[in-house]
Design an enzyme around this catalytic site. Structure first.
Site, mmCIF file in Angstrom:
data_model
loop_
_atom_site.group_PDB
_atom_site.id
_atom_site.type_symbol
_atom_site.label_atom_id
_atom_site.label_comp_id
_atom_site.label_asym_id
_atom_site.label_seq_id
_atom_site.Cartn_x
_atom_site.Cartn_y
_atom_site.Cartn_z
ATOM 1 C CG ASP A 154 -2.488 -21.922 2.869
ATOM 2 O OD1 ASP A 154 -1.113 -22.104 3.821
ATOM 3 O OD2 ASP A 154 -2.143 -21.981 1.639
ATOM 4 C CG HIS A 207 1.878 -21.937 2.936
ATOM 5 N ND1 HIS A 207 0.812 -22.133 2.385
ATOM 6 C CD2 HIS A 207 2.802 -22.067 1.845
ATOM 7 C CE1 HIS A 207 0.828 -22.478 1.035
ATOM 8 N NE2 HIS A 207 2.272 -22.320 1.129
ATOM 9 C CB SER A 238 2.180 -22.081 -2.298
ATOM 10 O OG SER A 238 2.307 -23.215 -1.845
#
Length: 737
Positions: A133, A205, A530
């Site tokens: 990520d 994220h 996600s």
């Protein structure tokens, strides 16, 4: 006469007892209404309470000035009624039972600390989840290592932060991959070089995703008091290894597959991917895009060959069919669903009528009654409306009309609209706004106009309401199957929580606000597939801890066959993730890497390049045993104009439960199809025994609907509650060219 008097006395006694029954209440007060003679709020609360309780000693349980404004006390109903007429009274809440819970998604899928999957799996201790990520914020409290065991002896990873002390027994590895980024953006070399030399998360994220999968317990986590509770990942005692391959300037497959490659070498047990290839700027390629052109799918196959479970998000391009990505059969593909929780504000008019509305407004507004004025179409002109709540209607130019109202100095806006807004939609408005459905608009407008000089209202924010929906639902944005590149397999595989999930966040990265007034928080609410994928990654780690020798396909089977069955499998897969029976599924559909190859070999002409890539050998060597069947825990059958004959599927179940067990079959749904299962009973005599069955689907006429669905389920005859479910879809869908 004496008897009559006695009866009256008895009745009066029981009436008095009934009216004297007490309950504990939380009383909300308007702090601005405190009379000046009182030195503090507590003395005012005490005097107010004493004035309504006449026959016993009044006692405040708690005085609140921060969490809520008011106090809690034991009151009779008549005392409560008297209290409602006291100056400053706002409302009451009955003191309902409270239980410990997380920020909800672990609890929602059946995880709790007292029994079941968490304690049995030791919270995933000893397993390693690799997150590919945007990096990680190692200082987040979600990555503390209290309660964790030592780093596994097999671990070969590295900590590439400037200081190795930023890694610990929770975060055991951190690497970065940027060569693909630089190759595609040569101008970046030499600029902000420090930014590209650390696994620190500058986007947020990756931090969020990692904490969902395996964040440790953090008390009093919230997003500005929304979703308050103890935050925890799905496998709080699992180890995390972060692979930073996604950057603000772009994400490239070369970096991603390098990260997967390294993760395999480092010794991870699970790889979680909350990213996927984009075809937006490559329309010519998209229609004929096969798995051989998907390097992530290819790299994932290498991972499962080494026994690594790979999970990936299915994309956010729903609700359209054929929009799903990351659908290779060896990847566990995850859709996103809602959880039974809403974030709200409340508008209370001066007449006591109140309306709830979706809100994630993070700011403060005094809990007082403001004057209210109605303005047609939000056209305030040059009026000054300081400390007034403006009520108006608007469906189209919401942003501009709110700015007009805000420029008047208004305290807040009540915007009546037909536009369906969710909590997520309200984050962008950094101003107190109540978005009210038009069905309630007339009542509010009527109140404001009929009480022109005396109309008032109060706004409250930061409310979290749990239990609004008992059954999870797929959210609209979640991509739907079939998977264009491999439609022979039903996708997605599973649904998991993905909407407004609270998780860790870099405290230097704004979560809301403006450039000049950013709002910062160590936790954030994000939405998307996600967020769904790492839920499944964490549960896979729990299974791996209990069953270290299970293959990735066995783990996938346990997750799918024990899911909470919901709706159309092209949207939800096998159903919603549940941990109730995931450690003891009874039977599993196991599949080896060679089984996938054999299935590809059945259509060798279309799959020649892919077979060559993943087997690293020529077709004649790889395809010695081609098979039309893949032992997958779901079935999809296409009944189109050129494929209208009977469809036959063969499946094999492996007994991972008790030695001598018998299962009977049950078919649900699939109305309009002839469904034949043979045999209808499976009798296992020993553990690890394999027994097979066939499913024959036949449509006597053309399908009346584009998608028919149901399931083939096997029930343990001794334990009726034990069910092993296989989702089945019959469809006439054809991918438009």
């Amino acid at each position: 006469m004496a008897i009559t008097v006695l009866i009256v006395m008895i009745i009066s006694f029981f009436v008095a007892v009934a009216t004297a029954e007490t309950s504990t209440y939380i009383i909300h007060m308007d702090l601005s209404a405190k009379p000046l003679p009182f030195p503090d709020h507590q003395s005012w609360f005490s005097t107010t309470l004493t004035s309504v309780i006449t026959d016993r000693n009044p006692k405040i349980i708690y005085a609140y000035t921060d969490s809520v404004h008011g106090f809690s006390a034991v009151l009779t109903n008549s005392e409560l009624q008297r209290l409602k007429h006291k100056p400053g009274y706002v409302s009451f809440t009955k003191d309902l039972p409270v239980k410990l819970h997380t920020t909800f998604s672990p609890q929602f899928i059946g995880l709790n600390s007292t029994s079941g999957t968490w304690p049995v799996s030791n919270y995933g201790a000893g397993t390693v989840i690799g997150i590919i990520d945007t990096g990680i914020w190692p200082d987040s409290p979600s990555f503390h290592d209290d309660g964790l065991g030592s780093v596994p002896s097999k671990w070969k990873g590295e900590c590439q932060f400037n200081s190795s002390s930023l890694c610990n027994k929770k975060l055991i590895g951190a690497r970065l991959f940027n060569k693909g980024l630089f190759a595609n953006n040569p101008d970046l070399r030499g600029t902000k070089i420090g930014q590209y030399s650390s696994p620190y998360d500058t986007i947020g994220h990756g931090t969020h995703v990692a904490a969902i999968a395996a964040g440790n317990h953090v008390k009093n986590a919230s997003y500005f008091s929304y979703a308050q509770g103890t935050a925890s990942g799905m496998a709080p005692h699992a180890h995390i290894a972060i692979y930073k391959a996604a950057w603000e300037e772009g994400i490239y497959a070369s970096d991603v597959i390098a990260a997967i490659d390294q993760a395999i070498r480092d010794g991870v047990d699970v790889i979680s991917l909350s990213l996927g290839l984009s075809f937006e700027n490559d329309d010519d390629e998209a229609d004929g895009f096969g798995l051989e052109n998907d390097p992530i799918a290819v790299a994932a196959f290498a991972a499962i060959q080494k026994g690594v479970f790979v999970v990936a998000s299915g994309g956010n391009d729903g609700p359209y069919y054929w929009s799903l990505i990351n659908g290779a059969p060896w990847i566990t593909t995850v859709g996103a669903g809602t959880i039974g929780r809403q974030f709200q504000g409340t508008l209370t008019l001066g007449n006591g009528v109140s309306f709830n509305f979706p809100s994630l407004f993070p700011g403060d507004i005094p809990s007082v009654q403001f004057p209210v004025t109605y303005i047609e179409s939000c056209k305030a002109g040059n009026k000054t409306l300081a400390n007034i709540i403006v009520v108006c209607y608007e469906n189209v130019n919401i942003e501009s009309k709110l700015q007009q109202a805000k420029s008047t100095g208004a305290a807040a806006v009540v915007l009546v609209t037909d536009k369906l807004l969710t909590e997520q939609d309200t984050i962008e408005y950094q101003f107190p706004v109540a978005f009210i459905s038009s069905k309630h608009g007339e009542a509010i407008k009527s109140y404001a106009l009929s009480n022109k000089n005396n109309a008032t209202a109060r706004l409250e924010f930061r409310k979290t309401v749990i239990g609004t929906k008992q059954t999870p639902e797929v959210d609209i944005y979640s991509s739907r199957g079939p998977f264009t590149s491999f439609p022979q397999i039903l996708k997605p595989d599973i649904l998991a929580p993905g909407t407004l999930i609270l998780s860790a966040w870099p405290p230097v990265k704004p979560v809301a606000g403006t450039t000049t007034r950013p709002l910062l928080s160590g936790f954030n609410l994000l939405t998307g597939t996600s967020m769904a994928a790492p839920h499944v990654a964490g549960v896979a780690a729990l299974i791996k801890q209990v069953h270290p020798n299970w293959s990735p396909s066995a783990i996938k089977s346990a997750i799918m066959t024990t899911a909470l069955t919901l709706d159309n499998p092209l949207a939800v897969g096998a159903g919603h993730l549940s941990t109730k029976n995931v450690l003891n599924p009874g039977l599993i559909y196991d599949t080896s890497p060679q089984d996938f190859i054999n299935f590809l070999c059945h259509n060798a002409k279309q799959s020649r390049k892919l077979i060559n890539i993943i087997t690293r050998s020529n077709l004649s060597d790889a395809c010695k045993n081609p098979s039309p069947h893949l032992n997958y825990p779901s079935i999809i059958a296409y009944f189109t104009s050129d494929q209208n004959g009977p469809k036959i599927f063969r499946r094999t179940l492996t007994n991972v439960g008790e030695a001598k067990t018998s299962y009977s079959v049950r078919v649900r749904g699939l109305k309009g199809l002839n469904v034949v299962i043979e045999p209808k009973r499976l009798m296992f005599s020993e553990k690890s025994e394999k027994l097979s069955y066939t499913v024959r689907l036949e449509s006597p006429i053309a399908l009346e609907e584009n998608v028919l669905y149901g399931s083939v389920s096997w029930f343990d005859e001794d334990e009726a509650k034990s069910e092993v479910s296989c989702s089945v879809v019959a469809t006439s869908l054809v991918k438009e060219s």
